[in-house]
Scaffold this motif. Sequence first.
Motif, PDB file in Angstrom:
ATOM      1  N   MET A 155     -38.259   0.029  57.204  1.00 47.22           N
ATOM      2  CA  MET A 155     -38.881   1.258  56.717  1.00 47.22           C
ATOM      3  C   MET A 155     -39.204   2.179  57.892  1.00 47.22           C
ATOM      4  SD  MET A 155     -42.415   1.651  54.497  1.00 47.22           S
ATOM      5  CE  MET A 155     -43.496   1.233  55.885  1.00 47.22           C
ATOM      6  N   PRO A 178     -36.171   3.496  52.829  1.00 49.03           N
ATOM      7  CA  PRO A 178     -37.339   4.277  52.405  1.00 49.03           C
ATOM      8  C   PRO A 178     -38.071   4.905  53.596  1.00 49.03           C
ATOM      9  CG  PRO A 178     -37.800   1.926  52.264  1.00 49.03           C
ATOM     10  CD  PRO A 178     -36.336   2.053  52.557  1.00 49.03           C
ATOM     11  N   ALA A 220     -41.832   6.123  54.661  1.00 50.51           N
ATOM     12  CA  ALA A 220     -43.262   6.122  54.359  1.00 50.51           C
ATOM     13  C   ALA A 220     -43.920   7.240  55.151  1.00 50.51           C
ATOM     14  CB  ALA A 220     -43.891   4.780  54.724  1.00 50.51           C
ATOM     15  N   ARG A 230     -53.011  14.949  49.927  1.00 52.14           N
ATOM     16  CA  ARG A 230     -52.217  14.079  49.060  1.00 52.14           C
ATOM     17  C   ARG A 230     -51.452  14.872  48.001  1.00 52.14           C
ATOM     18  NH1 ARG A 230     -51.202   8.492  47.676  1.00 52.14           N
ATOM     19  NH2 ARG A 230     -49.690   8.737  46.009  1.00 52.14           N
ATOM     20  N   THR A 238     -36.979  15.020  47.543  1.00 48.29           N
ATOM     21  CA  THR A 238     -36.123  14.004  46.925  1.00 48.29           C
ATOM     22  C   THR A 238     -35.243  14.617  45.842  1.00 48.29           C
ATOM     23  OG1 THR A 238     -38.003  13.388  45.513  1.00 48.29           O
ATOM     24  CG2 THR A 238     -37.588  12.025  47.469  1.00 48.29           C
ATOM     25  N   ARG A 272     -37.155   9.463  43.590  1.00 48.76           N
ATOM     26  CA  ARG A 272     -38.414   9.905  44.180  1.00 48.76           C
ATOM     27  C   ARG A 272     -39.118   8.809  44.968  1.00 48.76           C
ATOM     28  NH1 ARG A 272     -41.416  14.294  40.180  1.00 48.76           N
ATOM     29  NH2 ARG A 272     -39.803  15.922  40.398  1.00 48.76           N
ATOM     30  N   ASN A 273     -38.818   7.543  44.642  1.00 42.89           N
ATOM     31  CA  ASN A 273     -39.477   6.458  45.381  1.00 42.89           C
ATOM     32  C   ASN A 273     -38.913   6.254  46.778  1.00 42.89           C
ATOM     33  OD1 ASN A 273     -37.039   5.172  44.877  1.00 42.89           O
ATOM     34  ND2 ASN A 273     -37.917   3.587  43.529  1.00 42.89           N
ATOM     35  N   ARG A 274     -37.924   7.072  47.158  1.00 45.13           N
ATOM     36  CA  ARG A 274     -37.427   7.001  48.541  1.00 45.13           C
ATOM     37  C   ARG A 274     -38.494   7.449  49.533  1.00 45.13           C
ATOM     38  NH1 ARG A 274     -32.268   7.847  50.010  1.00 45.13           N
ATOM     39  NH2 ARG A 274     -33.153   7.895  52.114  1.00 45.13           N
ATOM     40  N   ARG A 302     -42.449   7.240  50.214  1.00 54.54           N
ATOM     41  CA  ARG A 302     -43.680   6.542  49.835  1.00 54.54           C
ATOM     42  C   ARG A 302     -44.840   7.188  50.578  1.00 54.54           C
ATOM     43  NH1 ARG A 302     -44.993   0.670  52.281  1.00 54.54           N
ATOM     44  NH2 ARG A 302     -47.238   0.624  51.841  1.00 54.54           N
ATOM     45  N   LEU A 303     -45.808   7.687  49.827  1.00 58.10           N
ATOM     46  CA  LEU A 303     -46.970   8.305  50.443  1.00 58.10           C
ATOM     47  C   LEU A 303     -48.046   7.247  50.669  1.00 58.10           C
ATOM     48  CD1 LEU A 303     -47.238  11.634  48.406  1.00 58.10           C
ATOM     49  CD2 LEU A 303     -45.981  11.184  50.529  1.00 58.10           C
ATOM     50  N   VAL A 304     -48.504   7.162  51.911  1.00 55.96           N
ATOM     51  CA  VAL A 304     -49.532   6.195  52.296  1.00 55.96           C
ATOM     52  C   VAL A 304     -50.752   6.979  52.770  1.00 55.96           C
ATOM     53  CG1 VAL A 304     -50.126   4.266  53.813  1.00 55.96           C
ATOM     54  CG2 VAL A 304     -47.757   4.543  53.000  1.00 55.96           C
ATOM     55  N   GLU A 319     -43.752  -3.950  57.430  1.00 57.74           N
ATOM     56  CA  GLU A 319     -42.607  -3.203  56.896  1.00 57.74           C
ATOM     57  C   GLU A 319     -42.089  -2.107  57.822  1.00 57.74           C
ATOM     58  OE1 GLU A 319     -43.717  -1.766  53.051  1.00 57.74           O
ATOM     59  OE2 GLU A 319     -43.775  -3.772  52.157  1.00 57.74           O
TER      60      GLU A 319
END
Length: 358
Positions: free
Chosen positions: A1, A26, A28, A36, A47, A54-56, A58-60, A80
């Motif tokens: 990642m 992906p 992140a 956010r 995306t 859209r899950n490519r 990932r917002l952390v 990861e």
Amino acid sequence: MRLVTGFPGFLGSALVERLLGRSDEPVACLVQTQYREAAARRAATLTDDAGVPRNRIRLVEGDVTDPELAVDDYERLRRETRVVYHLAAVYDLGVARPLAERVNVDGTSHVLDLAARADADRFHYVSTCYVSGRYDGTFTHRDLAVGQSFHNHYEATKFEAERLVQAAMTDGLPATVYRPAIAVGDSRTGETQKFDGPYYLLKLLLRQWPVAAVPVPLRPSATRLNVVPRDFVVDAMAAISAREESVGEVYQLCNPHPPTILELVRALGRAAGRRVLPVRGTARLARVATERVPGVADALGVEPAALPYLSQPTTYTDENTRRALADTDVRCPLFSSYADRLVAYARDHLDEDTGAMV
């Protein structure tokens, strides 16, 4: 990642767009809680435009000022993370020292610590050409501590942060440092998220018609302002970061043919439909007035901390950057070739200006 800090900022958003097209891995993005919603909107747009799930992205939620980045599951992030792109910083020239140290220096230290704990394959760090401070001479990619003084806390803390990264490189971290010059909008569309740097001059021009008086140094044809468009910076980073041989290197992403101050203000003036009247020798006086006389800076739309760059004595070189990009089509365009697009975009969006460097 791949982990990116500084999203959904000016450069970070464009870099994530490039990374989506590089592989199916992906991405992140470390995002402060208050950003956010904006980050989610930006991620959805990127995306969808790229035609990927859209899950490519990932917002952390987190914060670089915290030793463990204030994330819910630091150990998962550590396990990861394979590649880190660290762009998060306070880019405000007028920033107070405590905030600049907390974000630019401590934040970089914390992200370096994550990379070390993750045993990351690569660490990409965005510095700035202006770690040079006010150095009177030629500043190359091999230079860092050259006895320079600094205009502001932004420069000083970015210098300290790069020292941390270079020390980690010496200790074996597979890192690469990128030093952009003054980044402006996209050379093709003019798009930007910030209106600082040369945009302060543009605001001053737009407040006057048909003749615009502009403060310039005594010898405006002898001083240059190194300006680069966002797309060049991000395209160069994307290309260079894919090269294994860039490990351990520093790349100055600057303009090899920067405009003189006189050329810059005239190019902006032509694009804005103004006849420019350069008032020589008044750049320093303008800074004093904007700093000390209440209301002057707001009336002119000028940030006092930006004015010293009109007489910056430093010249920047980019020989290893040009070598790294020689077999690509990535080149820094002349400022005059896209000034009209910058001005057109600014005319339509200046009312959205937040006054911050993002």
